[in-house]
Structure formats: C-alpha cells, structure tokens
Design a protein around this motif. Structure first.
Motif, PDB file in Angstrom:
ATOM      1  N   LEU A   5     -17.203  28.921  -9.635  1.00 43.46           N
ATOM      2  CA  LEU A   5     -17.105  28.025  -8.484  1.00 43.46           C
ATOM      3  C   LEU A   5     -18.302  27.086  -8.508  1.00 43.46           C
ATOM      4  O   LEU A   5     -19.452  27.525  -8.609  1.00 43.46           O
ATOM      5  CB  LEU A   5     -17.107  28.844  -7.188  1.00 43.46           C
ATOM      6  CG  LEU A   5     -16.931  28.082  -5.872  1.00 43.46           C
ATOM      7  CD1 LEU A   5     -15.486  27.605  -5.716  1.00 43.46           C
ATOM      8  CD2 LEU A   5     -17.322  28.975  -4.683  1.00 43.46           C
ATOM      9  N   ASP A   6     -18.051  25.776  -8.415  1.00 41.62           N
ATOM     10  CA  ASP A   6     -19.137  24.804  -8.309  1.00 41.62           C
ATOM     11  C   ASP A   6     -19.782  24.882  -6.933  1.00 41.62           C
ATOM     12  O   ASP A   6     -19.195  25.410  -5.988  1.00 41.62           O
ATOM     13  CB  ASP A   6     -18.595  23.383  -8.505  1.00 41.62           C
ATOM     14  CG  ASP A   6     -18.362  23.036  -9.965  1.00 41.62           C
ATOM     15  OD1 ASP A   6     -18.827  23.793 -10.835  1.00 41.62           O
ATOM     16  OD2 ASP A   6     -17.708  22.006 -10.222  1.00 41.62           O
ATOM     17  N   ARG A   7     -20.943  24.258  -6.829  1.00 40.84           N
ATOM     18  CA  ARG A   7     -21.630  24.240  -5.542  1.00 40.84           C
ATOM     19  C   ARG A   7     -21.029  23.239  -4.553  1.00 40.84           C
ATOM     20  O   ARG A   7     -21.445  23.184  -3.404  1.00 40.84           O
ATOM     21  CB  ARG A   7     -23.127  24.005  -5.747  1.00 40.84           C
ATOM     22  CG  ARG A   7     -23.807  25.292  -6.236  1.00 40.84           C
ATOM     23  CD  ARG A   7     -25.153  25.043  -6.882  1.00 40.84           C
ATOM     24  NE  ARG A   7     -25.781  26.313  -7.235  1.00 40.84           N
ATOM     25  CZ  ARG A   7     -25.453  27.060  -8.296  1.00 40.84           C
ATOM     26  NH1 ARG A   7     -24.466  26.673  -9.111  1.00 40.84           N
ATOM     27  NH2 ARG A   7     -26.087  28.195  -8.550  1.00 40.84           N
ATOM     28  N   ASP A   8     -20.066  22.466  -5.001  1.00 42.95           N
ATOM     29  CA  ASP A   8     -19.273  21.660  -4.064  1.00 42.95           C
ATOM     30  C   ASP A   8     -17.939  22.338  -3.766  1.00 42.95           C
ATOM     31  O   ASP A   8     -17.005  21.709  -3.268  1.00 42.95           O
ATOM     32  CB  ASP A   8     -19.050  20.246  -4.594  1.00 42.95           C
ATOM     33  CG  ASP A   8     -18.344  20.220  -5.936  1.00 42.95           C
ATOM     34  OD1 ASP A   8     -18.040  21.305  -6.470  1.00 42.95           O
ATOM     35  OD2 ASP A   8     -18.101  19.114  -6.457  1.00 42.95           O
ATOM     36  N   VAL A 297     -25.394  29.745   1.080  1.00 43.72           N
ATOM     37  CA  VAL A 297     -25.368  29.559   2.537  1.00 43.72           C
ATOM     38  C   VAL A 297     -25.146  28.086   2.852  1.00 43.72           C
ATOM     39  O   VAL A 297     -25.821  27.211   2.303  1.00 43.72           O
ATOM     40  CB  VAL A 297     -26.687  30.042   3.175  1.00 43.72           C
ATOM     41  CG1 VAL A 297     -26.628  29.899   4.696  1.00 43.72           C
ATOM     42  CG2 VAL A 297     -26.965  31.492   2.791  1.00 43.72           C
ATOM     43  N   THR A 298     -24.197  27.822   3.745  1.00 44.58           N
ATOM     44  CA  THR A 298     -23.883  26.441   4.088  1.00 44.58           C
ATOM     45  C   THR A 298     -23.620  26.302   5.574  1.00 44.58           C
ATOM     46  O   THR A 298     -23.567  27.297   6.309  1.00 44.58           O
ATOM     47  CB  THR A 298     -22.655  25.958   3.273  1.00 44.58           C
ATOM     48  OG1 THR A 298     -22.489  24.552   3.505  1.00 44.58           O
ATOM     49  CG2 THR A 298     -21.385  26.683   3.670  1.00 44.58           C
ATOM     50  N   PRO A 318     -29.327  27.603  -0.444  1.00 47.54           N
ATOM     51  CA  PRO A 318     -28.535  26.791   0.493  1.00 47.54           C
ATOM     52  C   PRO A 318     -27.616  25.837  -0.258  1.00 47.54           C
ATOM     53  O   PRO A 318     -27.918  25.414  -1.379  1.00 47.54           O
ATOM     54  CB  PRO A 318     -29.600  26.023   1.268  1.00 47.54           C
ATOM     55  CG  PRO A 318     -30.723  25.863   0.288  1.00 47.54           C
ATOM     56  CD  PRO A 318     -30.708  27.095  -0.582  1.00 47.54           C
ATOM     57  N   LEU A 319     -26.491  25.509   0.351  1.00 45.43           N
ATOM     58  CA  LEU A 319     -25.601  24.474  -0.153  1.00 45.43           C
ATOM     59  C   LEU A 319     -25.579  23.336   0.855  1.00 45.43           C
ATOM     60  O   LEU A 319     -25.536  23.574   2.060  1.00 45.43           O
ATOM     61  CB  LEU A 319     -24.172  24.998  -0.337  1.00 45.43           C
ATOM     62  CG  LEU A 319     -23.924  26.108  -1.353  1.00 45.43           C
ATOM     63  CD1 LEU A 319     -22.435  26.374  -1.450  1.00 45.43           C
ATOM     64  CD2 LEU A 319     -24.502  25.767  -2.719  1.00 45.43           C
TER      65      LEU A 319
END
Length: 332
Positions: A5-8, A297-298, A318-319
């Motif tokens: 999974l990408d960070r977006d 965490v977002t 964090p994202l």
C-alpha cells in the motif's frame, strides 16, 4: 516486509485507491462523508449502505459503476483479497482489510468503538500494518458517555420549556445518532428537522434505522416550537433561520465541544460532547488490540499518537493525505 500500500493509500498490485480525493479509475470507499466519498470515480467498491448514501447525495450516476460488498465477505481482485469490517462511524462505514502474499493491512477510515444504534458495531481486525485516523488523537480528548450528554440536554429543556432547543448536527450520521440517542433516553415527542436533514433521515429509515416521529420545522407556528427539539446543520444555528424559533438555545453535538473556545466561536450555548470518532483511549486500545507492528496515522492530531506508538515499540509515522480536513469534516 515492504507494504503493498502506498502512503497515498493506493493498493499497488491492483492500482486502486482508498477514499481518493481526486477521481480515479478504481476507488474503494470507506464511508459516505464528503471528505472520503467523492463523485466522479470510474469503478467504486463500497458497502451497500455507503453506495445508497453516495447515490442519495450525488446522484445515481455519480460513479461509472458500483460494486457492493457486504461485511465479512472476501472479494478476490487479482492477487489481492479485500474484506470489509464495520468501523462503527456511521451507517455502512467500513474498515478495509487488504491481504496480499501473506501481509495483512487494515485501513480504518473513520471509526469509533462505542455503541451506536445507527451504525454497525466496530469489529477489531488484527493486522501487520494499521492505517488509523487520529481526529481526536490527543490525551485531552476523552469523550463522556453520549447518553449522559443527552440527559443533560433533556434536564435543561425540562427546566426551561418556554425555549426551543436547536442542536447543530451534520446531516449524515450525527443527526441520526442524536435522534436515536434521544429515543434511547426515553424522549418520545416529535423531533423537528431543518429541511437539510430530511432526505438523509428518510434514507436511514429506509435502511432499517428507526428514528421515531420526525417533522419538518418549516411553517410550524413559532409558539408550537417552545420546548421542542430541532435538529439543524451547524451553519443554520448561526443564521437567520434560527431567529424564527422561540428564544432558541443553540446546542452543538460534536467531539470538539470539549474545547470551550471552539464552542464559543460556534455561538453554542449548550455544548454536547458527542463524537463519532474514537477518542484518545479508544485509539490506543484499538492499536494495541490489532497487534500491528507498523502504524500509519492520518486525519488529525498525528504527532502525539505517533509518539505514543513509538514508545510502545511500534514503527509509526504520520500520513498527510489531501482529502482529510484536519477534523473539520462532517462526522466529527
């Protein structure tokens, strides 16, 4: 192991995005709030309730195609297995479990673990990587029992029956939860609705959520609204609409009502701390129970929760995701 999974929040093997802010060919939607569910995607995968909400809000043709996936039913897309589990945030809200080559990733979307008769109850899912929201990710946010908040409202209303009681609620999720809490507290009188609330309350009832007798507040004589409870959007309680009510008490139902300055800025006289997000304790308990070694965490107050995770020996970061508006979205 490198996440798939990408960070977006792009699921790389199938090029599908979770709650993307821009139109995508493939979108997995966790729930119907506008900062997560946008129109214009090619193919949308979501729960039946979320699809119904999206079509109600954006129109039948708001996506190229819809595929409904029930909770707990695995769907194989190429070599990725997708399963939805209830997130407890609003009706139809889902956590997304992604499985690929032995790795388990859970994206919570927005969630809460407290009981709510208007949403399917949260189910814990164990995983290797957890992507969690943190709207109320600070130790100061420890939400009270929402029924206690409703009882406080009812005590004030009983003591001052000459006034109308206007509760500022977001139209999707919060309004229906507050109405349900009023019913749970024994309030059997009609509840009056601002016009913006009617369509989604009707949808909830169509989906099996009983809300009792609801009436449109429009054209009701001013005197008849004395002592009554009216549900309206937060914006409406501050404009001319509320002036047609008899000496209205302006209330607000939100997790942010624990911040006194926030309540004052909103013009709220009676703050009700009723949140549809996990508070600090729920966030930590959920992270611990998932047994995830890596935490992303977002959506809100990331830093404190990232630090706490790291203190527990987890890998955490964090994202910064464009779609999520620092906790100012509909379901707070």
């Amino acid at each position: 192991m490198t996440p798939f999974l990408d960070r977006d929040l792009r699921v790389k093997p199938i090029n599908a995005f979770i709650d993307p802010p821009q139109p995508q060919a493939r979108a997995i939607i966790t729930h119907g709030h506008a900062d997560h569910a946008r129109s214009g995607h090619g193919a949308v995968l979501a729960t039946p309730d979320t699809i119904a909400i999206m079509k109600t809000r954006y129109g039948e043709d708001c996506a190229g195609t819809f595929q409904a996936l029930e909770f707990g039913v695995p769907l194989q897309v190429d070599d990725v297995q997708i399963t939805f589990f209830p997130a407890g945030h609003i009706l139809g809200s889902a956590q997304v479990l992604l499985e690929h080559k032995g790795q388990r990733i859970v994206v919570t979307g927005d969630y809460k673990t407290r009981p709510d008769r208007t949403a399917q109850p949260f189910e814990l899912v164990k995983c290797d990587l957890l992507v969690t929201e943190a709207t109320f990710g600070l130790p100061v946010f420890q939400h009270p029992d929402p029924l206690d908040e409703i009882q406080r409202l009812l005590r004030v209303a009983a003591a001052h029956p000459e006034r109308a009681y206007v509760i500022g609620c977001y139209a999707l999720g919060k309004a229906q939860r507050v109405i349900s809490l009023l019913r749970e507290a024994g309030y059997e009188r009609p509840i009056y609705l601002h016009g913006a609330m009617i369509r989604l309350c009707a949808l909830y009832e169509e989906r099996g959520i009983a809300l009792g007798e609801l009436r449109h507040s429009l054209d009701v004589p001013k005197a008849e609204l004395a002592g009554q409870i009216v549900i309206a959007p937060p914006s409406a309680i501050k404009d001319r609409w509320s002036r047609r009510l008899p000496d209205p008490v302006l209330a607000g139902a939100s997790g942010w009502m624990s911040v006194k300055q926030r309540a004052r800025q909103s013009g709220v006289e009676l703050p009700l701390i009723i949140s549809d997000h996990a508070d600090w304790n729920e966030l930590r308990q959920t992270i611990t129970a998932t047994e995830a070694e890596t935490i992303w965490v977002t959506h809100g107050r990331e830093d404190a929760l990232v630090y706490w995770c790291q203190q527990q020996g987890r890998v955490a970061e964090p994202l910064n995701i464009e779609a999520y508006e620092d906790g100012e979205e509909e379901g707070e």
